[in-house]
Design an enzyme around this catalytic site. Structure first.
Site, PDB file in Angstrom:
ATOM      1  N   GLU A 148     -11.859  -3.704  -2.857  1.00 52.15           N
ATOM      2  CA  GLU A 148     -11.028  -2.530  -3.392  1.00 52.15           C
ATOM      3  C   GLU A 148     -10.718  -2.893  -5.106  1.00 52.15           C
ATOM      4  O   GLU A 148      -9.821  -3.622  -5.286  1.00 52.15           O
ATOM      5  CB  GLU A 148      -9.658  -2.869  -2.704  1.00 52.15           C
ATOM      6  CG  GLU A 148      -9.816  -2.778  -1.319  1.00 52.15           C
ATOM      7  CD  GLU A 148      -8.496  -3.194  -0.662  1.00 52.15           C
ATOM      8  OE1 GLU A 148      -7.356  -2.817  -0.844  1.00 52.15           O
ATOM      9  OE2 GLU A 148      -8.645  -4.386   0.094  1.00 52.15           O
TER      10      GLU A 148
ATOM     11  N   GLN B 149      -9.820  -6.518  -5.171  1.00 59.88           N
ATOM     12  CA  GLN B 149      -9.355  -6.887  -3.907  1.00 59.88           C
ATOM     13  C   GLN B 149     -10.719  -7.501  -3.004  1.00 59.88           C
ATOM     14  O   GLN B 149     -11.148  -6.382  -2.557  1.00 59.88           O
ATOM     15  CB  GLN B 149      -8.298  -6.208  -3.289  1.00 59.88           C
ATOM     16  CG  GLN B 149      -7.702  -7.073  -2.136  1.00 59.88           C
ATOM     17  CD  GLN B 149      -6.515  -8.034  -2.560  1.00 59.88           C
ATOM     18  OE1 GLN B 149      -6.024  -8.131  -3.844  1.00 59.88           O
ATOM     19  NE2 GLN B 149      -6.172  -8.815  -1.565  1.00 59.88           N
TER      20      GLN B 149
ATOM     21  N   HIS C 290       0.679  -1.290  -0.028  1.00 60.33           N
ATOM     22  CA  HIS C 290      -0.004  -0.017  -0.125  1.00 60.33           C
ATOM     23  C   HIS C 290       0.715   1.331  -0.060  1.00 60.33           C
ATOM     24  O   HIS C 290       0.570   2.179   0.671  1.00 60.33           O
ATOM     25  CB  HIS C 290      -1.120   0.056   1.306  1.00 60.33           C
ATOM     26  CG  HIS C 290      -2.102  -0.900   1.217  1.00 60.33           C
ATOM     27  ND1 HIS C 290      -2.530  -1.450  -0.057  1.00 60.33           N
ATOM     28  CD2 HIS C 290      -2.758  -1.609   2.319  1.00 60.33           C
ATOM     29  CE1 HIS C 290      -3.485  -2.500   0.265  1.00 60.33           C
ATOM     30  NE2 HIS C 290      -3.672  -2.510   1.631  1.00 60.33           N
TER      31      HIS C 290
ATOM     32  N   HIS D 222      -9.790   2.277   0.413  1.00 55.43           N
ATOM     33  CA  HIS D 222      -9.646   1.058   1.304  1.00 55.43           C
ATOM     34  C   HIS D 222     -10.880   1.037   2.490  1.00 55.43           C
ATOM     35  O   HIS D 222     -10.605   0.825   3.704  1.00 55.43           O
ATOM     36  CB  HIS D 222      -8.397   0.912   2.202  1.00 55.43           C
ATOM     37  CG  HIS D 222      -7.993  -0.273   2.506  1.00 55.43           C
ATOM     38  ND1 HIS D 222      -8.626  -1.067   3.671  1.00 55.43           N
ATOM     39  CD2 HIS D 222      -6.924  -1.160   1.913  1.00 55.43           C
ATOM     40  CE1 HIS D 222      -7.826  -2.399   3.596  1.00 55.43           C
ATOM     41  NE2 HIS D 222      -7.005  -2.305   2.464  1.00 55.43           N
ATOM     42  N   SER D 223     -12.056   1.500   2.282  1.00 49.28           N
ATOM     43  CA  SER D 223     -13.216   1.360   3.034  1.00 49.28           C
ATOM     44  C   SER D 223     -13.553  -0.047   3.567  1.00 49.28           C
ATOM     45  O   SER D 223     -13.523  -0.766   2.576  1.00 49.28           O
ATOM     46  CB  SER D 223     -14.289   2.059   2.440  1.00 49.28           C
ATOM     47  OG  SER D 223     -14.135   3.521   2.405  1.00 49.28           O
ATOM     48  N   TYR D 224     -14.059  -0.115   4.672  1.00 43.37           N
ATOM     49  CA  TYR D 224     -14.512  -1.508   5.089  1.00 43.37           C
ATOM     50  C   TYR D 224     -16.030  -1.126   5.413  1.00 43.37           C
ATOM     51  O   TYR D 224     -16.451  -0.252   6.140  1.00 43.37           O
ATOM     52  CB  TYR D 224     -13.735  -1.628   6.519  1.00 43.37           C
ATOM     53  CG  TYR D 224     -12.419  -2.005   6.659  1.00 43.37           C
ATOM     54  CD1 TYR D 224     -11.446  -1.229   6.252  1.00 43.37           C
ATOM     55  CD2 TYR D 224     -12.105  -3.559   7.063  1.00 43.37           C
ATOM     56  CE1 TYR D 224     -10.146  -1.489   6.367  1.00 43.37           C
ATOM     57  CE2 TYR D 224     -10.537  -3.752   7.172  1.00 43.37           C
ATOM     58  CZ  TYR D 224      -9.832  -2.695   6.774  1.00 43.37           C
ATOM     59  OH  TYR D 224      -8.535  -3.204   6.792  1.00 43.37           O
TER      60      TYR D 224
HETATM   61  C1  GLA Z   1      -5.331  -4.964   2.056  1.00 40.72           C
HETATM   62  C2  GLA Z   1      -4.590  -6.209   1.912  1.00 40.72           C
HETATM   63  C3  GLA Z   1      -4.471  -7.074   3.046  1.00 40.72           C
HETATM   64  C4  GLA Z   1      -4.446  -6.150   4.266  1.00 40.72           C
HETATM   65  C5  GLA Z   1      -5.245  -4.992   4.051  1.00 40.72           C
HETATM   66  C6  GLA Z   1      -4.626  -3.950   5.517  1.00 40.72           C
HETATM   67  O1  GLA Z   1      -6.681  -5.265   1.826  1.00 40.72           O
HETATM   68  O2  GLA Z   1      -5.039  -7.346   0.861  1.00 40.72           O
HETATM   69  O3  GLA Z   1      -4.000  -8.161   2.908  1.00 40.72           O
HETATM   70  O4  GLA Z   1      -2.899  -5.837   4.369  1.00 40.72           O
HETATM   71  O5  GLA Z   1      -4.977  -4.444   3.038  1.00 40.72           O
HETATM   72  O6  GLA Z   1      -4.776  -4.479   6.794  1.00 40.72           O
END
Ligand code: GLA
Length: 334
Positions: A298, A270, A94, A163-165
């Site tokens: 992602e 991802q 990242h 990178h939103s959850y």
């Molecule tokens: C991404 C990666 C994961 C992890 C997250 C952050 O989604 O694919 O393996 O590193 O970021 O924690």
């Protein structure tokens, strides 16, 4: 405002609301209605803005200069070997120790859009070339649209994402969410989550989300790819990639009826099921984020793309324009 950090909030006439901070360009809050019209928080994040300065799991953040892992931090371009910092075991993740998620972006607001820009200098985190990056978050009636643009003055590599959850019911885990992915294939990884370079069919594996499936259904299956991190953390190869904006997948949460559809111009997505969340981070309303508390979808180019000539290229050259769009579209269902 704290320490020069700000949040910017967009609302629409229906009552949807999104907040973004200039630190890492992170989405700090996203509120959408459930099937009864009740608005609720659907992304993981911290209560205080200061906490985003220590955001080890990249909650809501913009990711760059190159999203996901680059094996051993090494790649070559035009015959020159580059060594990027390794901030994830032996690998680069990242964008390095201080990626785009840890930079203060310049912000301008207009009616429906928060416009962010960041100038990444030649040599930053050991990447070549000055890169001018711009990201627009636009809140429309039922969607959050993210437009990414970048230019460079030297050949370099660029792969941007957000990178939103998400957790569409706002608490608990995402194991009961139903996911559909428009992907016949994925890129298998080795134990350290670096792609092997193979493109593997999802058919007859727990990676098959083509017809929609509860995420928890097979997450603990005895399958090599799920053992490495105890869940999903894989790049799905989106079907029929042609650079146009098309549907990558759909997430549905049965108790609230919330639906999130993801559209993108990118070739991969991802899907990360929050495997590294371990109850140590405390988020909004004092909630501790346990394993699987949220998931990331992602859209991006494939991890470690610079080291795999069979993956779509992430090279950006002077005169070219990096332009990508992702749309998170919200609705409700039965
Ligand atoms: C991404 C990666 C994961 C992890 C997250 C952050 O989604 O694919 O393996 O590193 O970021 O924690």
């Amino acid at each position: 405002m704290t320490n020069g950090l700000f949040t910017y909030t967009l609302t629409n006439t229906l009552g949807f609301e999104v907040s973004v901070t200039n630190y890492g360009g992170a989405v700090t809050s996203l509120k959408t209605p459930d099937r009864d019209g009740n608005f609720g928080e659907i992304v993981l994040g911290f209560e205080s803005l200061d906490a985003y300065v220590h955001n080890p799991r990249y909650f809501g953040a913009l990711i760059g200069r190159h999203a996901n892992r680059i094996a051993r931090g090494r790649f070559s371009l035009n015959g020159v070997e580059y060594q990027l910092p390794c901030n994830n075991g032996a690998n680069h993740l990242h964008g390095g120790f201080k990626g785009f998620d840890k930079r203060v972006w310049d912000v301008r607001e207009s009616e429906k859009t928060v416009h962010l820009t960041y100038f990444s200098k030649d040599g930053e985190e050991c990447y070549p070339g000055n890169v001018a990056a711009a990201v627009d978050y636009t809140l429309l009636d039922n969607e959050l649209r993210i437009d990414y643009r970048a230019t460079t003055d030297q050949d370099t590599i660029v792969n941007l994402t957000n990178h939103s959850y998400f957790n569409l019911k706002g608490d608990g885990t995402i194991l009961d969410h139903q996911l559909t992915l428009n992907a016949d294939n994925f890129t298998p990884v080795s134990r350290d989550l670096i792609p092997t370079g193979k493109i593997r069919p999802v058919e007859e594996t727990p990676m098959d989300f083509r017809n929609g499936k509860t995420i928890g259904a097979e997450i603990s299956a005895d399958y090599d790819q799920l053992g490495f991190t105890g869940g999903y953390d894989h790049n799905f190869v989106l079907n029929d990639y042609d650079g146009s904006l098309r549907s990558a997948g759909r997430l549905y949460e049965p108790s609230t009826g919330r639906v999130l559809e993801v559209l993108t111009t990118q070739p991969g997505m991802q899907f990360y099921s929050g495997n590294f969340l371990d109850g140590t981070l405390v988020g909004k309303n004092g909630v501790t984020y346990v394993k699987y508390a949220g998931l990331c979808l992602e859209p991006q180019h494939f991890p470690d793309a610079p080291n795999h000539s069979n993956f779509p290229s992430t090279v950006l050259r002077p005169g070219e324009k990096y332009i990508q769009t992702t749309v998170f579209r919200f609705s409700v269902s039965g």
